[in-house]
Design a protein around this motif. Structure first.
Motif, PDB file in Angstrom:
ATOM      1  N   ILE A  39       0.830  -1.203   0.000  1.00 15.08           N
ATOM      2  CA  ILE A  39       0.000   0.000   0.000  1.00 15.08           C
ATOM      3  C   ILE A  39       0.866   1.255   0.000  1.00 15.08           C
ATOM      4  N   LEU A  40       1.946   1.247   0.759  1.00 14.91           N
ATOM      5  CA  LEU A  40       2.861   2.399   0.763  1.00 14.91           C
ATOM      6  C   LEU A  40       3.489   2.626  -0.606  1.00 14.91           C
ATOM      7  N   ILE A  41       3.876   1.559  -1.258  1.00 17.96           N
ATOM      8  CA  ILE A  41       4.474   1.690  -2.595  1.00 17.96           C
ATOM      9  C   ILE A  41       3.446   2.227  -3.585  1.00 17.96           C
ATOM     10  N   ALA A  42       2.251   1.648  -3.559  1.00 15.45           N
ATOM     11  CA  ALA A  42       1.215   2.088  -4.506  1.00 15.45           C
ATOM     12  C   ALA A  42       0.845   3.544  -4.281  1.00 15.45           C
ATOM     13  N   ARG A  43       0.629   3.927  -3.028  1.00 11.91           N
ATOM     14  CA  ARG A  43       0.192   5.292  -2.734  1.00 11.91           C
ATOM     15  C   ARG A  43       1.338   6.294  -2.765  1.00 11.91           C
ATOM     16  N   PRO A  49      -4.537   5.218  -5.651  1.00 17.39           N
ATOM     17  CA  PRO A  49      -5.328   4.933  -4.448  1.00 17.39           C
ATOM     18  C   PRO A  49      -5.599   3.437  -4.311  1.00 17.39           C
ATOM     19  N   VAL A  50      -5.224   2.889  -3.192  1.00 17.57           N
ATOM     20  CA  VAL A  50      -5.482   1.486  -2.898  1.00 17.57           C
ATOM     21  C   VAL A  50      -6.264   1.428  -1.599  1.00 17.57           C
ATOM     22  N   LEU A  51      -7.469   0.931  -1.652  1.00 22.00           N
ATOM     23  CA  LEU A  51      -8.306   0.714  -0.481  1.00 22.00           C
ATOM     24  C   LEU A  51      -8.760   1.994   0.211  1.00 22.00           C
ATOM     25  N   ALA A  52      -8.386   3.135  -0.282  1.00 22.89           N
ATOM     26  CA  ALA A  52      -8.831   4.400   0.308  1.00 22.89           C
ATOM     27  C   ALA A  52      -8.733   5.485  -0.753  1.00 22.89           C
ATOM     28  N   PRO A  53      -9.519   6.504  -0.646  1.00 28.45           N
ATOM     29  CA  PRO A  53      -9.418   7.603  -1.616  1.00 28.45           C
ATOM     30  C   PRO A  53      -8.038   8.246  -1.604  1.00 28.45           C
ATOM     31  N   LYS A  54      -7.681   8.872  -2.718  1.00 28.82           N
ATOM     32  CA  LYS A  54      -6.372   9.495  -2.866  1.00 28.82           C
ATOM     33  C   LYS A  54      -6.094  10.535  -1.790  1.00 28.82           C
ATOM     34  N   GLY A  57      -3.858  10.258   1.883  1.00 22.51           N
ATOM     35  CA  GLY A  57      -2.415  10.317   2.099  1.00 22.51           C
ATOM     36  C   GLY A  57      -1.759   8.957   1.909  1.00 22.51           C
ATOM     37  N   ILE A  58      -0.439   8.923   2.122  1.00 19.82           N
ATOM     38  CA  ILE A  58       0.330   7.705   1.902  1.00 19.82           C
ATOM     39  C   ILE A  58      -0.095   6.595   2.855  1.00 19.82           C
ATOM     40  N   TRP A  59      -0.286   6.922   4.137  1.00 23.65           N
ATOM     41  CA  TRP A  59      -0.649   5.909   5.116  1.00 23.65           C
ATOM     42  C   TRP A  59      -2.116   5.515   5.026  1.00 23.65           C
ATOM     43  N   GLY A  60      -2.895   6.306   4.361  1.00 27.25           N
ATOM     44  CA  GLY A  60      -4.302   5.964   4.181  1.00 27.25           C
ATOM     45  C   GLY A  60      -5.082   6.139   5.462  1.00 27.25           C
ATOM     46  N   ASN A  61      -6.146   5.388   5.582  1.00 30.56           N
ATOM     47  CA  ASN A  61      -6.985   5.472   6.763  1.00 30.56           C
ATOM     48  C   ASN A  61      -6.975   4.120   7.470  1.00 30.56           C
ATOM     49  N   ALA A  62      -8.000   3.853   8.230  1.00 31.00           N
ATOM     50  CA  ALA A  62      -8.072   2.597   8.967  1.00 31.00           C
ATOM     51  C   ALA A  62      -8.089   1.385   8.043  1.00 31.00           C
ATOM     52  N   ASN A  63      -8.425   1.590   6.773  1.00 27.95           N
ATOM     53  CA  ASN A  63      -8.434   0.471   5.838  1.00 27.95           C
ATOM     54  C   ASN A  63      -7.050  -0.164   5.682  1.00 27.95           C
ATOM     55  N   ALA A 120      -6.162   1.753  -9.480  1.00 30.00           N
ATOM     56  CA  ALA A 120      -6.471   1.188  -8.166  1.00 30.00           C
ATOM     57  C   ALA A 120      -6.769  -0.307  -8.275  1.00 30.00           C
ATOM     58  N   LYS A 121      -7.451  -0.695  -9.347  1.00 27.00           N
ATOM     59  CA  LYS A 121      -7.746  -2.111  -9.573  1.00 27.00           C
ATOM     60  C   LYS A 121      -6.448  -2.918  -9.679  1.00 27.00           C
ATOM     61  N   VAL A 122      -5.560  -2.435 -10.536  1.00 32.09           N
ATOM     62  CA  VAL A 122      -4.313  -3.158 -10.794  1.00 32.09           C
ATOM     63  C   VAL A 122      -3.430  -3.178  -9.548  1.00 32.09           C
ATOM     64  N   ALA A 123      -3.322  -2.046  -8.862  1.00 33.72           N
ATOM     65  CA  ALA A 123      -2.475  -1.987  -7.666  1.00 33.72           C
ATOM     66  C   ALA A 123      -2.979  -2.945  -6.594  1.00 33.72           C
ATOM     67  N   THR A 124      -4.283  -2.965  -6.375  1.00 35.31           N
ATOM     68  CA  THR A 124      -4.849  -3.873  -5.377  1.00 35.31           C
ATOM     69  C   THR A 124      -4.640  -5.326  -5.784  1.00 35.31           C
ATOM     70  N   ALA A 125      -4.806  -5.625  -7.068  1.00 38.21           N
ATOM     71  CA  ALA A 125      -4.591  -6.991  -7.555  1.00 38.21           C
ATOM     72  C   ALA A 125      -3.137  -7.419  -7.356  1.00 38.21           C
ATOM     73  N   VAL A 126      -2.196  -6.512  -7.609  1.00 35.99           N
ATOM     74  CA  VAL A 126      -0.774  -6.836  -7.445  1.00 35.99           C
ATOM     75  C   VAL A 126      -0.441  -7.067  -5.973  1.00 35.99           C
ATOM     76  N   VAL A 127      -0.979  -6.227  -5.088  1.00 35.36           N
ATOM     77  CA  VAL A 127      -0.748  -6.414  -3.652  1.00 35.36           C
ATOM     78  C   VAL A 127      -1.315  -7.760  -3.209  1.00 35.36           C
ATOM     79  N   ASN A 128      -2.524  -8.083  -3.661  1.00 32.23           N
ATOM     80  CA  ASN A 128      -3.133  -9.368  -3.307  1.00 32.23           C
ATOM     81  C   ASN A 128      -2.311 -10.542  -3.829  1.00 32.23           C
ATOM     82  N   LEU A 129      -1.784 -10.413  -5.025  1.00 36.58           N
ATOM     83  CA  LEU A 129      -0.946 -11.463  -5.604  1.00 36.58           C
ATOM     84  C   LEU A 129       0.310 -11.680  -4.758  1.00 36.58           C
ATOM     85  N   ALA A 130       0.967 -10.589  -4.394  1.00 31.52           N
ATOM     86  CA  ALA A 130       2.192 -10.689  -3.595  1.00 31.52           C
ATOM     87  C   ALA A 130       1.914 -11.350  -2.246  1.00 31.52           C
ATOM     88  N   ILE A 131       0.821 -10.972  -1.605  1.00 31.85           N
ATOM     89  CA  ILE A 131       0.481 -11.548  -0.305  1.00 31.85           C
ATOM     90  C   ILE A 131       0.158 -13.034  -0.449  1.00 31.85           C
TER      91      ILE A 131
END
Length: 173
Positions: A39-43, A49-54, A57-63, A120-131
């Motif tokens: 998430i830090l890399i993507a944002r 934006p991954v899992l939170a609106p742009k 910030g970089i750390w995002g929210n509770a998500n 956001a779709k691609v970034a989230t998919a890549v994070v999910n793949l890595a995990i």
């Protein structure tokens, strides 16, 4: 190996549960940290934006915290699955790999079906793949180290005693 009745006896596989679950806990920490890093890399680097609106910030929210927590939970669930498979089926690592690859595929495809920004779709998919790949590879390798073999005691592998003296000969008296 056979017993006196002629029935074949086989060694039974076992699991070093303490080692497996300690490794599963370590895999959960790795998965959670990987989620945060992704998430830090993507944002932060790609400004996607991954899992939170742009605007979050970089750390995002509770998500971000929730995503990391769920990633760790996924690793613990995978550990439970591996433990169950090691106790119940032949070739547990092969079944585990297939189950995890298919679950990871679902986690990768799911964000691609959402109606959000393509980045956001691609970034989230890549994070999910890595995990998913990290959990699968880590637990698959520690499962081999956590497998034990319980040998049933038979006449062939019973412990023997060593004597310092020869046995007494009662016929020489």
């Amino acid at each position: 190996m056979s017993d006196y009745g002629g029935n074949a006896r086989f060694d039974r596989p076992g699991v070093d549960a303490g080692r497996l679950w300690a490794s599963g806990l370590a895999a959960a920490v790795v998965a959670a940290l990987l989620a945060v890093a992704g998430i830090l890399i993507a944002r932060g680097i790609f400004e996607v934006p991954v899992l939170a609106p742009k605007g979050e910030g970089i750390w995002g929210n509770a998500n971000t915290f929730t995503y990391a927590l769920l990633s760790g939970l996924a690793a613990l669930l995978a550990t439970g699955l591996m433990h169950l498979l090691m106790l119940a089926v032949a070739a547990p690592r092969q079944f585990f790999t297939w189950i995890m690859v298919l679950a990871t595929l679902i986690a990768v495809v799911l964000p691609l079906t959402l109606t959000v920004e393509p980045g956001a779709k691609v970034a989230t998919a890549v994070v999910n793949l890595a995990i998913g790949l990290a959990i699968t590879a880590t637990l698959n390798s520690v499962a081999a180290a956590s497998q034990t073999v319980r040998r049933e005691r038979t006449a062939d592998n019973a412990p023997t005693q060593q004597w310092d003296q020869p046995p007494p000969n009662y016929y020489d008296r």
